[in-house]
Design a protein around this motif. Sequence first.
Motif, PDB file in Angstrom:
ATOM      1  N   THR A 130      12.580  10.360  -1.051  1.00 54.13           N
ATOM      2  CA  THR A 130      11.734   9.631  -1.989  1.00 54.13           C
ATOM      3  C   THR A 130      10.920   8.607  -1.215  1.00 54.13           C
ATOM      4  OG1 THR A 130      11.751   8.433  -4.114  1.00 54.13           O
ATOM      5  CG2 THR A 130      13.504   7.877  -2.565  1.00 54.13           C
ATOM      6  N   CYS A 131      10.271   7.744  -1.952  1.00 55.93           N
ATOM      7  CA  CYS A 131       9.459   6.704  -1.365  1.00 55.93           C
ATOM      8  C   CYS A 131      10.333   5.455  -1.236  1.00 55.93           C
ATOM      9  CB  CYS A 131       8.316   6.475  -2.334  1.00 55.93           C
ATOM     10  SG  CYS A 131       6.978   5.599  -1.651  1.00 55.93           S
TER      11      CYS A 131
ATOM     12  N   GLN B 173      -1.069   5.517  -9.309  1.00 56.57           N
ATOM     13  CA  GLN B 173      -1.662   5.310  -7.989  1.00 56.57           C
ATOM     14  C   GLN B 173      -2.693   6.414  -7.742  1.00 56.57           C
ATOM     15  OE1 GLN B 173      -0.881   7.026  -4.953  1.00 56.57           O
ATOM     16  NE2 GLN B 173      -0.808   5.483  -3.345  1.00 56.57           N
TER      17      GLN B 173
ATOM     18  N   GLY C 152      -1.218   1.484 -10.841  1.00 57.52           N
ATOM     19  CA  GLY C 152      -0.683   1.295 -12.189  1.00 57.52           C
ATOM     20  C   GLY C 152       0.603   2.048 -12.381  1.00 57.52           C
TER      21      GLY C 152
ATOM     22  N   GLY D  42       4.254   1.942 -10.719  1.00 54.92           N
ATOM     23  CA  GLY D  42       5.391   2.671 -11.267  1.00 54.92           C
ATOM     24  C   GLY D  42       6.726   2.024 -10.938  1.00 54.92           C
TER      25      GLY D  42
ATOM     26  N   SER E  62       3.554   6.873 -12.249  1.00 55.16           N
ATOM     27  CA  SER E  62       2.648   6.084 -11.412  1.00 55.16           C
ATOM     28  C   SER E  62       1.198   6.482 -11.648  1.00 55.16           C
ATOM     29  CB  SER E  62       2.989   6.299  -9.939  1.00 55.16           C
ATOM     30  OG  SER E  62       2.010   5.676  -9.120  1.00 55.16           O
TER      31      SER E  62
ATOM     32  N   GLN F 158      14.236  12.715  -9.546  1.00 57.07           N
ATOM     33  CA  GLN F 158      12.795  12.707  -9.252  1.00 57.07           C
ATOM     34  C   GLN F 158      12.271  14.136  -9.273  1.00 57.07           C
ATOM     35  OE1 GLN F 158      11.545  10.546  -5.580  1.00 57.07           O
ATOM     36  NE2 GLN F 158      11.140  12.618  -4.826  1.00 57.07           N
TER      37      GLN F 158
ATOM     38  N   TYR G  32       9.778   6.708 -15.487  1.00 59.34           N
ATOM     39  CA  TYR G  32       8.647   5.909 -15.001  1.00 59.34           C
ATOM     40  C   TYR G  32       7.629   6.811 -14.316  1.00 59.34           C
ATOM     41  CZ  TYR G  32      11.290   5.832 -10.567  1.00 59.34           C
ATOM     42  OH  TYR G  32      11.993   6.190  -9.446  1.00 59.34           O
TER      43      TYR G  32
ATOM     44  N   PHE H 221       7.072  14.254   2.008  1.00 60.77           N
ATOM     45  CA  PHE H 221       7.454  12.918   2.423  1.00 60.77           C
ATOM     46  C   PHE H 221       7.693  12.952   3.917  1.00 60.77           C
ATOM     47  CE2 PHE H 221       9.163  12.842  -2.033  1.00 60.77           C
ATOM     48  CZ  PHE H 221       8.287  11.902  -2.524  1.00 60.77           C
TER      49      PHE H 221
ATOM     50  N   LYS I  88      -1.700  10.358  -7.534  1.00 65.49           N
ATOM     51  CA  LYS I  88      -0.687  10.829  -8.469  1.00 65.49           C
ATOM     52  C   LYS I  88      -1.338  11.759  -9.511  1.00 65.49           C
ATOM     53  CE  LYS I  88       2.046   8.581  -5.976  1.00 65.49           C
ATOM     54  NZ  LYS I  88       3.308   7.905  -6.123  1.00 65.49           N
TER      55      LYS I  88
ATOM     56  N   ASP J  85      12.189   9.865 -12.395  1.00 59.83           N
ATOM     57  CA  ASP J  85      11.026   9.464 -11.608  1.00 59.83           C
ATOM     58  C   ASP J  85       9.958  10.541 -11.815  1.00 59.83           C
ATOM     59  OD1 ASP J  85       9.072   9.251  -9.583  1.00 59.83           O
ATOM     60  OD2 ASP J  85      10.453   8.161  -8.273  1.00 59.83           O
TER      61      ASP J  85
ATOM     62  N   VAL K  43       9.881   2.578  -1.853  1.00 63.07           N
ATOM     63  CA  VAL K  43       9.740   1.599  -2.937  1.00 63.07           C
ATOM     64  C   VAL K  43      10.756   1.839  -4.051  1.00 63.07           C
ATOM     65  CG1 VAL K  43       7.283   1.384  -2.424  1.00 63.07           C
ATOM     66  CG2 VAL K  43       7.988   2.839  -4.325  1.00 63.07           C
ATOM     67  N   VAL K  44      11.343   3.038  -4.095  1.00 64.02           N
ATOM     68  CA  VAL K  44      12.331   3.335  -5.143  1.00 64.02           C
ATOM     69  C   VAL K  44      13.643   2.582  -4.870  1.00 64.02           C
ATOM     70  CG1 VAL K  44      13.635   5.196  -6.260  1.00 64.02           C
ATOM     71  CG2 VAL K  44      11.192   5.496  -5.765  1.00 64.02           C
TER      72      VAL K  44
HETATM   73  C1  LIG Z   1       4.311   6.972  -5.743  1.00 59.36           C
HETATM   74  C2  LIG Z   1       5.731   7.093  -6.051  1.00 59.36           C
HETATM   75  C3  LIG Z   1       6.461   6.016  -6.565  1.00 59.36           C
HETATM   76  C4  LIG Z   1       5.896   4.645  -6.729  1.00 59.36           C
HETATM   77  O1  LIG Z   1       4.777   4.563  -7.544  1.00 59.36           O
HETATM   78  P1  LIG Z   1       3.948   3.171  -7.507  1.00 59.36           P
HETATM   79  O2  LIG Z   1       3.057   3.270  -8.710  1.00 59.36           O
HETATM   80  O3  LIG Z   1       3.202   3.153  -6.224  1.00 59.36           O
HETATM   81  O4  LIG Z   1       4.933   2.082  -7.621  1.00 59.36           O
HETATM   82  C5  LIG Z   1       7.779   6.238  -6.885  1.00 59.36           C
HETATM   83  N1  LIG Z   1       8.363   7.439  -6.732  1.00 59.36           N
HETATM   84  C6  LIG Z   1       7.695   8.483  -6.229  1.00 59.36           C
HETATM   85  C7  LIG Z   1       8.382   9.801  -6.094  1.00 59.36           C
HETATM   86  C8  LIG Z   1       6.366   8.352  -5.872  1.00 59.36           C
HETATM   87  O5  LIG Z   1       5.714   9.408  -5.344  1.00 59.36           O
END
Ligand SMILES: *Cc1c(COP(=O)(O)O)cnc(C)c1O
Length: 380
Positions: free
Chosen positions: A47-48, A145, A155, A22, A143, A93, A141, A320, A148, A119, A50-51
């Motif tokens: 959030t995570c 994963q 993915g 995602g 996810s 999100q 976007y 989280f 999810k 998100d 990765v965002v």
């Molecule tokens: C899991 C998640 C992401 C990232 O998703 P990926 O597919 O792992 O990149 C982003 N934002 C939130 C809120 C998430 O829970």
Amino acid sequence: MRFEDVIRRFLGSEHVFLFSRGRVGLYAALRCMGLGAGDDVLMPGYTCMVVPTAAMILGIRPVYADIDPATQNVTAQTLEQSVTPNTKAVIVQHTHGIPCGMDPILEWSRGRGLPVIEDCCLAFGSRYKGALCGTFGAAAYFSGQWNKPFSTGLGGMLTVRDGALAQKIRDLTERELIRPGAGRRLLIVLQIALHEWLVTPRTVQRVQAAYRWLSKRNLAAGSSTREEYAGRVPADYFMGMTPEQARKGAREMERLGDNIAHRKRLAAYYGDQLPAAGFGAARLPAGFDPVYVRYPVRVANKREVLQAARREGVEIGSWFESPLHPEGTDLEAFGYRPGQCPEAERAARETVNLPTHRKTPPSEAERLMDFVKKHAKPAG
Ligand SMILES: *Cc1c(COP(=O)(O)O)cnc(C)c1O
């Protein structure tokens, strides 16, 4: 039907792109919006990690807005409190599947001329005033994963409203998107099969621990590599989805109705049981119609509850753990000042969550409620 087309039809959105994760969709959207060094992007301080990483790779500065404890989401007020002169876009999100209050947010963002990116990694099928999450912003976007709303192994998907932005993303993906090689394709097929086979309510804690152990050593395809946790961008970040993942996505979409019905049934059960046991249940205003990906519960003793869950083998989640999940993220490296989002910090201290996915039968939900009543203390 191809996965892209099923998503297109479900969300009524013209332009759909598939990625390895995602976050890669978010990266593509920000990049093709032309954002980079000197620009700020507003996002929840809940959030995570990765965002913000997807933004920081492009030189963008993440700026964090606090959440409303009732919805666990940003609001027009918290966005207004955090907006900066250099803010060029806003990420909202839909936490845990709870939709953001989109009317005031969109009114606010229009007033400031800021595009909204949704998100939807935790929200598929959730609605606000009848409209699906993922249909409000300039882009959204999703996810795929494991944990999810539905899984494509790993993915991610991106939907885009505007044709000109979509064309830029199409050009970018044609130029730069890395096609997964045979090794990765095989690994993911294997992981999907193993996940289907091994994960049951009784095994989930052990399987997850083993998976984390393997992916930390790059022996399994995890959602984040070791490099990413260390703040470096892997060379194959901008990767597409494998054909097998897309086929899994199409199969998951065929049973989406059952998926959503199951989640609603379990959420209704938790929502009924928890207040009777002294826990504050989520009370959402009219027009909020969540499909909970996990059902949040505020507890006063989160650490003990998670320890007991591991011991007894029940699937209690920790999302989280930090304003920028997971626990241990170096907040200041991501431009988050401790204390900046007090409601988010409190939520991270207090919130555990219960599963709603199809591998949780009603008997398991009852076992989970018994566990919560026995081990958890309601947050004050
Ligand atoms: C899991 C998640 C992401 C990232 O998703 P990926 O597919 O792992 O990149 C982003 N934002 C939130 C809120 C998430 O829970």
